[in-house]
Design a protein around this motif. Sequence first.
Motif, PDB file in Angstrom:
ATOM      1  N   GLN A 171      -0.086  11.388   4.186  1.00  0.00           N
ATOM      2  CA  GLN A 171      -0.397  12.243   5.471  1.00  0.00           C
ATOM      3  C   GLN A 171      -0.035  13.682   4.679  1.00  0.00           C
ATOM      4  OE1 GLN A 171       1.838  11.915   8.759  1.00  0.00           O
ATOM      5  NE2 GLN A 171       0.169  12.497   9.978  1.00  0.00           N
ATOM      6  N   TYR A 189      -0.107   5.110   1.585  1.00  0.00           N
ATOM      7  CA  TYR A 189      -0.642   5.892   2.401  1.00  0.00           C
ATOM      8  C   TYR A 189       0.089   7.362   2.093  1.00  0.00           C
ATOM      9  CZ  TYR A 189      -3.451   2.238   4.654  1.00  0.00           C
ATOM     10  OH  TYR A 189      -4.140   1.281   4.794  1.00  0.00           O
ATOM     11  N   LEU A 203      -5.453   6.433   2.913  1.00  0.00           N
ATOM     12  CA  LEU A 203      -4.654   5.401   1.590  1.00  0.00           C
ATOM     13  C   LEU A 203      -4.764   6.114   0.406  1.00  0.00           C
ATOM     14  CD1 LEU A 203      -4.215   2.426   1.054  1.00  0.00           C
ATOM     15  CD2 LEU A 203      -6.721   2.023   0.307  1.00  0.00           C
ATOM     16  N   TYR A 236       3.942   6.999   2.798  1.00  0.00           N
ATOM     17  CA  TYR A 236       4.303   6.002   3.605  1.00  0.00           C
ATOM     18  C   TYR A 236       4.080   4.799   2.634  1.00  0.00           C
ATOM     19  CZ  TYR A 236       4.826   8.740   7.952  1.00  0.00           C
ATOM     20  OH  TYR A 236       5.224   9.537   8.991  1.00  0.00           O
ATOM     21  N   PHE A 273       0.873  -1.070   0.058  1.00  0.00           N
ATOM     22  CA  PHE A 273       0.185  -0.015  -0.093  1.00  0.00           C
ATOM     23  C   PHE A 273       0.951   1.260   0.109  1.00  0.00           C
ATOM     24  CE2 PHE A 273      -4.086  -2.126   1.511  1.00  0.00           C
ATOM     25  CZ  PHE A 273      -3.376  -3.397   1.956  1.00  0.00           C
ATOM     26  N   LEU A 313      -0.078  -4.602   9.831  1.00  0.00           N
ATOM     27  CA  LEU A 313       0.443  -3.635   8.812  1.00  0.00           C
ATOM     28  C   LEU A 313       1.768  -2.765   9.207  1.00  0.00           C
ATOM     29  CD1 LEU A 313      -0.837  -2.491   6.186  1.00  0.00           C
ATOM     30  CD2 LEU A 313      -1.982  -0.536   7.490  1.00  0.00           C
ATOM     31  N   ARG A 334      -0.852  18.168   8.858  1.00  0.00           N
ATOM     32  CA  ARG A 334      -1.583  18.239  10.120  1.00  0.00           C
ATOM     33  C   ARG A 334      -2.615  17.139   9.857  1.00  0.00           C
ATOM     34  NH1 ARG A 334       0.477  21.394  13.693  1.00  0.00           N
ATOM     35  NH2 ARG A 334       1.768  22.860  13.153  1.00  0.00           N
ATOM     36  N   GLN A 335      -2.872  16.248   9.033  1.00  0.00           N
ATOM     37  CA  GLN A 335      -4.178  15.332   8.969  1.00  0.00           C
ATOM     38  C   GLN A 335      -3.831  13.984   9.038  1.00  0.00           C
ATOM     39  OE1 GLN A 335      -6.096  15.946   5.181  1.00  0.00           O
ATOM     40  NE2 GLN A 335      -5.930  18.319   4.971  1.00  0.00           N
ATOM     41  N   ARG A 336      -4.835  13.141   9.283  1.00  0.00           N
ATOM     42  CA  ARG A 336      -4.681  11.829   9.542  1.00  0.00           C
ATOM     43  C   ARG A 336      -4.176  11.158   8.152  1.00  0.00           C
ATOM     44  NH1 ARG A 336     -10.055   9.811  11.220  1.00  0.00           N
ATOM     45  NH2 ARG A 336     -10.349  12.166  12.000  1.00  0.00           N
ATOM     46  N   LEU A 337      -3.530   9.940   8.244  1.00  0.00           N
ATOM     47  CA  LEU A 337      -2.987   9.103   7.315  1.00  0.00           C
ATOM     48  C   LEU A 337      -4.294   8.630   6.507  1.00  0.00           C
ATOM     49  CD1 LEU A 337      -0.707   8.682   9.567  1.00  0.00           C
ATOM     50  CD2 LEU A 337       0.009   6.893   7.902  1.00  0.00           C
ATOM     51  N   PHE A 371       4.749  -0.298   8.203  1.00  0.00           N
ATOM     52  CA  PHE A 371       5.208   0.796   7.600  1.00  0.00           C
ATOM     53  C   PHE A 371       6.421   1.155   7.286  1.00  0.00           C
ATOM     54  CE2 PHE A 371       1.198   2.942   6.936  1.00  0.00           C
ATOM     55  CZ  PHE A 371       0.393   2.195   7.899  1.00  0.00           C
ATOM     56  N   GLY A 372       7.008   1.932   6.335  1.00  0.00           N
ATOM     57  CA  GLY A 372       8.328   2.502   6.113  1.00  0.00           C
ATOM     58  C   GLY A 372       8.589   3.849   6.951  1.00  0.00           C
ATOM     59  N   THR A 373       9.686   4.341   6.720  1.00  0.00           N
ATOM     60  CA  THR A 373       9.898   5.432   7.452  1.00  0.00           C
ATOM     61  C   THR A 373       9.462   7.025   6.994  1.00  0.00           C
ATOM     62  OG1 THR A 373      12.067   5.508   6.398  1.00  0.00           O
ATOM     63  CG2 THR A 373      12.110   4.601   8.715  1.00  0.00           C
ATOM     64  N   GLY A 374       9.027   6.764   5.787  1.00  0.00           N
ATOM     65  CA  GLY A 374       8.299   7.838   5.085  1.00  0.00           C
ATOM     66  C   GLY A 374       9.060   8.431   4.190  1.00  0.00           C
TER      67      GLY A 374
END
Lengths: 112, 112
Positions: free
Chosen positions: B38, B36, B46, B86, B34, B100, B41-44, B102-105
Motif C-alpha cells: 500500500q 500486498y 498485490l 502486508y 501473498f 484472506l 494514500r492508495q489502495r492495497l 492479513f498480518g499487522t503490516g
Amino acid sequence: DAEITQSPRHKITETGRQVTLACHQTWNHNNMFWYRQDLGHGLRLIHYSYGVQDTNKGEVSDGYSVSRSNTEDLPLTLESAASSQTSVYFCASKAGGHTEAFFGQGTRLTVV
Amino acid sequence: AQRVTQPEKLLSVFKGAPVELKCNYSYSGSPELFWYVQYSRQRLQLLLRHISRESIKGFTADLNKGETSFHLKKPFAQEEDSAMYYCALSGGLTGGGNKLTFGTGTQLKVEL
C-alpha cells in the motif's frame, strides 16, 4: 475495465447514528470482504460473503452487519456508530481459490 | 485458525541496502501466501504470491514450510519502495480457500 469502488470516500457521523458504507464491484466475483485498517492492528476482517445471500462474521464483527442481495454489492452497516469504529474501511473482492484480491480505495469514517 | 504475524511495525533502511520483511504464519492446511503493498494514500495491491514464484519490482519471497515463514526480500532498496507491506494468507476449512487473512503490516522507509 472491471473495478471495485467504495462510497463515500470520507464520512463524519455522530455517535449512535446508523451508517452504511457502499461497496460495488464489476469483476463478477463471488467473494467479497470488508476490512478495517487501524494503526498497530493492520487489516482486520469484519464480514465476508461467498455469494448471494451468504454472509459470515469475521474477527471484529460486533456492531457491524452486511447483506448480499446481488453479486455486485456488499454494503456494510454500522447499526449504532461508536467512536471505536473510527477507522479506514476497505472492501475487497476475489474469485474462488487462491486468487488475487482487488481492493477499493477505502472509506475514512470518523465517529464524533 | 489461520494467523499471520509480522513482527516489525517499522523497518528503516538506507537506499541500496538489502531489505527483508518478516512474515510467519499459522495454518493447519496447505495455504497460499501473498504480499500486498500500500503506497501512501492508495489502495492495497498485490505485490507477489507464492504460487506464481515470480519476482516483482525486484522483490522475492520464499515459502519455508518448516519454519512457516514467507519473508519478503530485495537485495537493493529503492526510495520508491517506501510503503506499507502486508503479508496475507489464503486458506480456511470452508469456501475453498477464499478467506484472506492479513498480518499487522510493516512500514518500510527507505532513506537516502
